[in-house]
Scaffold this active site. Structure first.
Site, PDB file in Angstrom:
ATOM      1  N   ARG A  37     -49.150  64.364 -17.603  1.00 55.19           N
ATOM      2  CA  ARG A  37     -48.591  63.124 -18.166  1.00 55.19           C
ATOM      3  C   ARG A  37     -47.875  62.309 -17.086  1.00 55.19           C
ATOM      4  NH1 ARG A  37     -44.192  61.157 -21.841  1.00 55.19           N
ATOM      5  NH2 ARG A  37     -45.145  59.852 -23.425  1.00 55.19           N
ATOM      6  N   ILE A  63     -46.631  54.118 -23.520  1.00 53.07           N
ATOM      7  CA  ILE A  63     -47.395  55.351 -23.680  1.00 53.07           C
ATOM      8  C   ILE A  63     -46.727  56.055 -24.857  1.00 53.07           C
ATOM      9  CG2 ILE A  63     -45.982  56.437 -21.840  1.00 53.07           C
ATOM     10  CD1 ILE A  63     -48.262  58.371 -21.266  1.00 53.07           C
ATOM     11  N   SER A  64     -47.508  56.482 -25.844  1.00 52.71           N
ATOM     12  CA  SER A  64     -46.936  57.045 -27.064  1.00 52.71           C
ATOM     13  C   SER A  64     -46.137  58.311 -26.772  1.00 52.71           C
ATOM     14  CB  SER A  64     -48.042  57.370 -28.072  1.00 52.71           C
ATOM     15  OG  SER A  64     -48.795  56.220 -28.370  1.00 52.71           O
ATOM     16  N   GLN A  65     -45.242  58.615 -27.704  1.00 52.88           N
ATOM     17  CA  GLN A  65     -44.421  59.828 -27.636  1.00 52.88           C
ATOM     18  C   GLN A  65     -45.317  61.071 -27.743  1.00 52.88           C
ATOM     19  OE1 GLN A  65     -41.497  59.577 -30.679  1.00 52.88           O
ATOM     20  NE2 GLN A  65     -40.726  61.658 -30.360  1.00 52.88           N
ATOM     21  N   PRO A  66     -45.064  62.121 -26.967  1.00 50.43           N
ATOM     22  CA  PRO A  66     -45.877  63.341 -27.055  1.00 50.43           C
ATOM     23  C   PRO A  66     -46.030  63.882 -28.494  1.00 50.43           C
ATOM     24  CG  PRO A  66     -44.493  63.444 -25.120  1.00 50.43           C
ATOM     25  CD  PRO A  66     -44.098  62.191 -25.847  1.00 50.43           C
TER      26      PRO A  66
END
Ligand code: SAH
Length: 218
Positions: A37, A63-66
């Site tokens: 990431r 970038i989206s949250q994990p």
């Protein structure tokens, strides 16, 4: 932060997502292990790569949250060999997770509206060696008819309603995962059957808007 520290943080985040029930299947967990990431976030935010937060990637996008990526990937039920359409390539991280799962016999096609992001992401995935990802610049609310139909469709920005072209471009027995709503959004998991569409909500999340012909107005 050293590579060892990043690796340790990554493993802690994955363990946390497994324990909390967001990561559930071995294939998806392995994909999280394999994708770096830190290569998908801006350089000055590398230390935060394994914090469970969305991060800015420029052009007002994130970038989206994990956790969100874990939930969406699990809901999508991706399998080796599948052809997957993603709307909202952003950093390319979600596409890379899916590329690890579909493998060399599969394909991920990801559409991005912002030309600059598409260009950067194309370079990034080439550098990382992903040969099964294609980044397309355009309005993903129209889908990508040229390579349709798809086994899976994942939308990583919020739509006001489920775009008709995406319904059409999904194979029978295919699955689509899409956030719908204007302020707080629910992610819907939609299965296409011969008789129509089965839909269920997997919860509330927040996304940047899908802007386009079958999305929100620019
Ligand atoms: N999947 C991404 C998340 C990116 S955020 C990642 O892993 O990093 C959502 C992205 O959707 C943004 O980059 C935004 O520019 C893009 N987007 C918004 N409307 C779009 C549209 N109509 N077609 C394609 N991309 C769109």
């Amino acid at each position: 932060m050293t590579d060892d520290m990043l690796a340790e943080k990554k493993e802690m985040l994955i363990k946390h997502l497994v324990k909390a029930g967001h990561l559930r299947t071995e294939r998806v967990i392995q994909a999280f292990r394999r994708v770096p990431r830190e290569a998908f976030v801006p350089e000055h935010l590398i230390d935060y790569a394994y914090v469970d937060e969305p991060l800015p990637i420029g052009e007002g996008q994130t970038i989206s949250q994990p956790l969100t990526i874990a939930d969406m990937t699990e809901a999508l039920e991706p399998r080796p060999g599948q052809k997957i359409l993603e709307i909202g390539a952003g950093s390319g991280y979600q596409a890379a997770i899916l590329a690890e799962i579909v493998g060399s016999k599969g394909k991920v096609i990801s559409v991005e509206r912002v030309e600059k992001l598409a260009k950067e992401t194309r370079q990034r995935i080439a550098q990382l060696g992903y040969k099964n990802i294609k980044i397309v610049t355009g309005d993903g609310s129209l889908g990508y008819a040229r390579k349709a139909p798809y086994d899976r469709i994942i939308v990583t920005c919020a739509a006001p309603f489920v775009p008709e072209p995406l319904k059409e471009q999904l194979k029978i027995s295919g699955v689509m995962v899409i956030p719908v709503g204007s302020w707080l959004q629910q992610i819907f998991k939609i299965r296409k059957t011969a008789a129509g569409f089965e839909q269920k909500s997997i919860g509330f999340y927040q996304f940047v808007p899908l802007i386009g012909e079958h999305g929100f107005n620019p």
